[in-house]
Structures are given as structure tokens and as C-alpha cells.
Motif scaffolding. Structure first.
Motif, PDB file in Angstrom:
ATOM      1  N   LEU A  59       0.828  -1.205   0.000  1.00  0.00           N
ATOM      2  CA  LEU A  59       0.000   0.000   0.000  1.00  0.00           C
ATOM      3  C   LEU A  59       0.861   1.254   0.000  1.00  0.00           C
ATOM      4  N   ASP A  60       0.397   2.235  -0.752  1.00  0.00           N
ATOM      5  CA  ASP A  60       0.981   3.569  -0.703  1.00  0.00           C
ATOM      6  C   ASP A  60       0.570   4.162   0.653  1.00  0.00           C
ATOM      7  N   LYS A  61       1.311   5.123   1.153  1.00  0.00           N
ATOM      8  CA  LYS A  61       0.936   5.688   2.457  1.00  0.00           C
ATOM      9  C   LYS A  61      -0.029   6.871   2.331  1.00  0.00           C
ATOM     10  N   THR A  62       0.502   7.970   1.763  1.00  0.00           N
ATOM     11  CA  THR A  62      -0.285   9.208   1.734  1.00  0.00           C
ATOM     12  C   THR A  62      -1.542   9.064   0.871  1.00  0.00           C
ATOM     13  N   GLY A  63      -2.684   9.248   1.460  1.00  0.00           N
ATOM     14  CA  GLY A  63      -3.929   9.186   0.697  1.00  0.00           C
ATOM     15  C   GLY A  63      -4.499   7.786   0.599  1.00  0.00           C
ATOM     16  N   THR A  64      -3.696   6.772   0.998  1.00  0.00           N
ATOM     17  CA  THR A  64      -4.180   5.393   0.941  1.00  0.00           C
ATOM     18  C   THR A  64      -4.363   4.877   2.369  1.00  0.00           C
ATOM     19  N   GLY A 259      -3.143   2.107  -4.282  1.00  0.00           N
ATOM     20  CA  GLY A 259      -2.621   3.473  -4.312  1.00  0.00           C
ATOM     21  C   GLY A 259      -3.612   4.470  -4.877  1.00  0.00           C
ATOM     22  N   ASP A 260      -3.291   5.747  -4.693  1.00  0.00           N
ATOM     23  CA  ASP A 260      -4.227   6.795  -5.097  1.00  0.00           C
ATOM     24  C   ASP A 260      -3.624   7.877  -5.982  1.00  0.00           C
ATOM     25  N   GLY A 261      -2.296   8.002  -5.961  1.00  0.00           N
ATOM     26  CA  GLY A 261      -1.689   9.175  -6.598  1.00  0.00           C
ATOM     27  C   GLY A 261      -1.245   8.960  -8.028  1.00  0.00           C
ATOM     28  N   ILE A 262      -0.877  10.064  -8.682  1.00  0.00           N
ATOM     29  CA  ILE A 262      -0.336   9.993 -10.042  1.00  0.00           C
ATOM     30  C   ILE A 262       0.908   9.118 -10.019  1.00  0.00           C
ATOM     31  N   ASN A 263       1.715   9.279  -8.953  1.00  0.00           N
ATOM     32  CA  ASN A 263       2.953   8.498  -8.872  1.00  0.00           C
ATOM     33  C   ASN A 263       2.720   7.025  -8.560  1.00  0.00           C
ATOM     34  N   ASP A 264       1.486   6.657  -8.247  1.00  0.00           N
ATOM     35  CA  ASP A 264       1.179   5.244  -7.987  1.00  0.00           C
ATOM     36  C   ASP A 264       0.751   4.510  -9.256  1.00  0.00           C
ATOM     37  N   ALA A 265       0.423   5.264 -10.308  1.00  0.00           N
ATOM     38  CA  ALA A 265      -0.128   4.650 -11.525  1.00  0.00           C
ATOM     39  C   ALA A 265       0.769   3.544 -12.111  1.00  0.00           C
TER      40      ALA A 265
END
Ligand code: ADP
Ligand code: MG
Length: 383
Positions: A59-64, A259-265
Motif C-alpha cells: 500500500l501507498d501511504k499518503t492518501g491510501t 494506491g491513489d496518486g499519479i505516482n502510484d499509476a
């Protein structure tokens, strides 16, 4: 000849593999519908099948794991710098940033009713921070990496302050003015209410949990300890998240990435199953195979459970559809005729086939009433 003809027609009817043909799609269809009720939107039917094998959820941290709305908790100016000035300059630079950290500094400046000066020559360096010119000063705000990049020396006492803040699960940031370190600022992002229960449920399902984040190593570890996360990959640059997933896969793991961010794509695309947060960026949602509608992490264990149940359901369907044919083809062919004079008429054969289809459909429909580990109905209610 009549018997032979009747038997041949019956065999053809019984041998029709229609129940086997619908065994998989019907279960996936019903499973997908049940998932939707739980706030989990399955974009690719394949994903529902693939998820059953996942043994690592990253899991991504920020926003997830966290709400993605950090707040400024500390501003520690160094000697010779005033708190108000530091905050004004930093917020002026961040006003042009799209990062949630930027919004946090902006909100704090607004709270203090500070008038923000204009910032020019703005530059955002992904995974590092931001810099711009404010009131003829060169102001940089970001992680230690950013200071290194701009040759700003971090004095030992500032580093200690940052370490202490990081151990308290806050993200430390440095503010540099004209190449001199001016302050240490900390932001903290509250953990989503649904996170602890979701991670517990994943552990109960026998799945290992990893966190992949661009945040500070110590901050990441402090949060991972709070949440009982098994593995941490911190200070991962935005373009390295997919490589982190690839590493897990090279170690023989089947990985679901959330994940949620552009960098998670890229990581969402690289993972065996990409699970996007529905409240996240469009790019992430587009890259995910599964979308958690309200961003509620309980959707992850629920989806895994549903995926396993769907696969079991498919196997049951295939077994019964196959067994039906295996048992009835010899009867249709006349094995019971010599001993008992029994022959399956084509009409009865057709009826039998309808029953096998009904059986498969009925079995698949049981998925509609499937109970999941975490009452996901609430997840929909909050959507
Ligand atoms: P994540 O979304 O996983 O937290 P990012 O790659 O967006 O990670 O950011 C990683 C780190 O880079 C942040 O923790 C912060 O230290 C720094 N950073 C990125 N953008 C900014 C910004 N606008 N202002 C200050 N620091 C930033
Ligand atoms: Mg994020």
C-alpha cells in the motif's frame, strides 16, 4: 437403427457443454455484482480471479493508509530566523505546489492570517520538494534529499529535531533560505479510521502487508509500527514505486498494489492486481483493475475474500457440470439398456441439461449473499 438414432441424439444433447461454458462467467458476473454492493468496483473480471492468489498487499501511504490531508504540527525556526517569516516564505512557495504538503502549509499560514508574498521561478521536484524565489530570497522546502541537491548543509541539531519529529510519526521538512537552513517543519497526516481493521483482516486472510512510500524512512517506520505493517519501503522516488512492486514479484510473490496518486499509476499497472482508491487521482483510477469507491480500505480484504469465494464457486460449477455429463453420457448412450431396458429419451436429455444449467446458475447466485470479513455495507453507506 431407431435405438441407435435415439441414443445418438440423446448423447449429443447431454454432451452439450453449456453448463461448463457458463460456469466461469456467471460466477464472475455475480461476484462482480456482490463486490459493487460492497463499494468495490471491479473494472476487469480477470482481476477478481487473479486476486485470490495475492499473498502480498503493498500500500501507498499518503492518501491510501492516511487521509492524504496532512496538517502542520511543528515549526522550529533556527536562530536568526523568525517563525512568521519562515512560515510566510514556505507557504508562498507551496502556494504553487499541487502536493498535499503544500496545502498544509497554506492552511497554517491562513490560520495565522499571514499575507503571502508572490513567488517566482517556481520549481517542483517530485519526491523531493519545491523551491522558488520569494522577496528576492531563494526559498526551498522539502525532504533532506532536496537540501542535499541544493548543497544546503543540515546542522546536527536540526537533524536531531527532524529525527525526533519523525519518530513521532510526523514527516519532517526542511526550509532553506538562500542556501542556509532556516527551519525544520513537521506535517502529520491522520490515519484513516478504516485502516487498522482492514490491515488486521488482511493478516487474518494470511496476507503479508507492505508499505511503499516516498516519505521519510523513520516516519514510515513509526507509522508501520503503529499499524503492524510487516514490510516498509520508504523514500521511494515516484518513478521507483513500480520497481519496488517488481522486486516483490521477482521474489515469487503475487502482489496487489493499493494506491491513489499519479505516482502510484505505474505500480498499479505493474502489480498482479492494481487496486485504486476511488477518491484518488483519475490517472490512478484509470490504471487500477479494481476501484475502492469510497476509498475505504476495508474493501481490500473484502475483495480478496470475495475473489477466493468466487474461485471456489467456479470450481464447484465446473465440477458439477462435468460430473453431470460424465454420469449421463453413458446412460444416454445406453449402458443401462441391456440390463434394465432404460434409455434416455432426447426430451429427457434436454430437460436434464436445463437442470444442469439451473444448478450452475443457482450455485453462482449464492455469491450474492456472501458474507465478507468486514461489513462492507457501511463502506457503501459512506460513499
Ligand atoms: P508520498 O505521496 O508517498 O508521501 P511523494 O513522493 O509525493 O511521496 O513525496 C515524498 C517526500 O518528498 C515527502 O514526504 C516530502 O518530504 C517531499 N516533498 C514532496 N513534495 C513536497 C512539497 N510540495 N513540499 C515539501 N516537501 C515535499
Ligand atoms: Mg498517495
Amino acid at each position: 437403427l431407431t435405438y441407435a438414432l435415439v441414443s445418438a441424439v440423446s448423447v449429443l444433447i447431454i454432451a452439450c457443454p453449456c453448463a461448463m461454458g457458463i460456469a466461469t462467467p456467471i460466477s464472475v458476473m455475480v461476484g462482480t455484482g456482490r463486490a459493487a454492493e460492497l463499494g468495490v468496483y471491479v473494472r476487469e473480471g480477470d482481476a477478481l480471479q487473479a486476486l485470490h492468489a495475492a499473498d502480498l498487499v503493498a500500500l501507498d501511504k499518503t492518501g491510501t493508509l492516511t487521509k492524504g490531508r496532512p496538517e502542520v504540527t511543528d515549526v522550529r525556526p533556527r536562530d536568526g530566523f523568525g517563525e512568521t517569516d519562515v512560515l510566510r516564505w514556505a507557504a508562498a512557495v507551496e502556494a504553487q505546489s499541487e502536493h498535499p504538503i503544500g496545502a498544509a502549509l497554506g492552511a497554517r499560514a491562513e490560520e495565522r492570517e499571514l499575507a503571502l508574498p508572490d513567488a517566482t521561478d517556481f520549481e517542483a521536484i517530485p519526491g523531493h520538494g519545491v523551491r522558488a524565489t520569494v522577496e528576492e530570497r531563494d526559498v526551498a522546502v522539502g525532504a533532506a534529499r532536496l537540501m542535499e541537491r541544493h548543497d544546503v548543509a543540515i546542522p546536527a541539531e536540526a537533524e536531531e529535531t527532524a529525527d525526533r519529529l519523525a519518530d513521532a510519526a510526523k514527516t519532517p521538512l526542511y526550509v532553506a533560505v538562500d542556501g542556509t537552513l532556516a527551519a525544520v517543519v513537521a506535517v502529520a497526516d491522520p490515519i484513516k479510521e478504516s485502516t487498522p481493521a482492514a490491515l488486521d483482516a488482511l493478516h487474518t486472510l494470511g496476507i503479508e502487508v507492505a508499505m511503499v512510500t516516498g516519505d521519510d524512512e523513520r516516519t514510515a517506520r513509526a507509522i508501520a509500527d503503529q499499524l503492524g505493517i510487516d514490510r516498509v519501503q520508504a523514500e521511494v522516488l515516484p518513478d521507483e514505486k513500480a520497481a519496488a512492486v517488481d522486486d516483490f514479484q521477482a521474489g515469487g510473490r503475487t502482489v496487489a498494489f493499493v494506491g491513489d496518486g499519479i505516482n502510484d499509476a505505474p505500480a498499479l499497472a505493474q502489480a498482479d492486481v492494481g487496486i485504486a482508491i476511488g477518491t484518488g487521482t483519475d490517472v490512478a483510477i484509470e490504471s487500477g483493475d479494481i476501484v475502492l469507491m469510497a476509498g475505504d480500505l476495508r474493501g481490500v480484504p473484502n475483495a480478496v475474500h470475495l475473489s477466493r469465494s468466487t474461485l471456489r464457486n467456479i470450481k464447484q460449477n465446473l465440477f458439477w457440470a462435468f460430473a453431470y455429463n460424465v454420469l449421463l453420457i453413458p446412460v444416454a448412450a445406453g449402458v443401462l439398456y441391456p440390463a434394465f431396458g432404460l434409455l434416455l429419451s432426447p426430451a429427457l436429455a434436454a430437460l436434464a441439461m436445463v437442470f444442469s444449467d439451473l444448478f450452475v446458475v443457482g450455485n453462482a447466485l449464492r455469491l450474492r449473499r456472501l458474507n465478507v470479513p468486514l461489513g462492507g455495507e457501511q463502506a457503501v453507506a459512506t460513499a
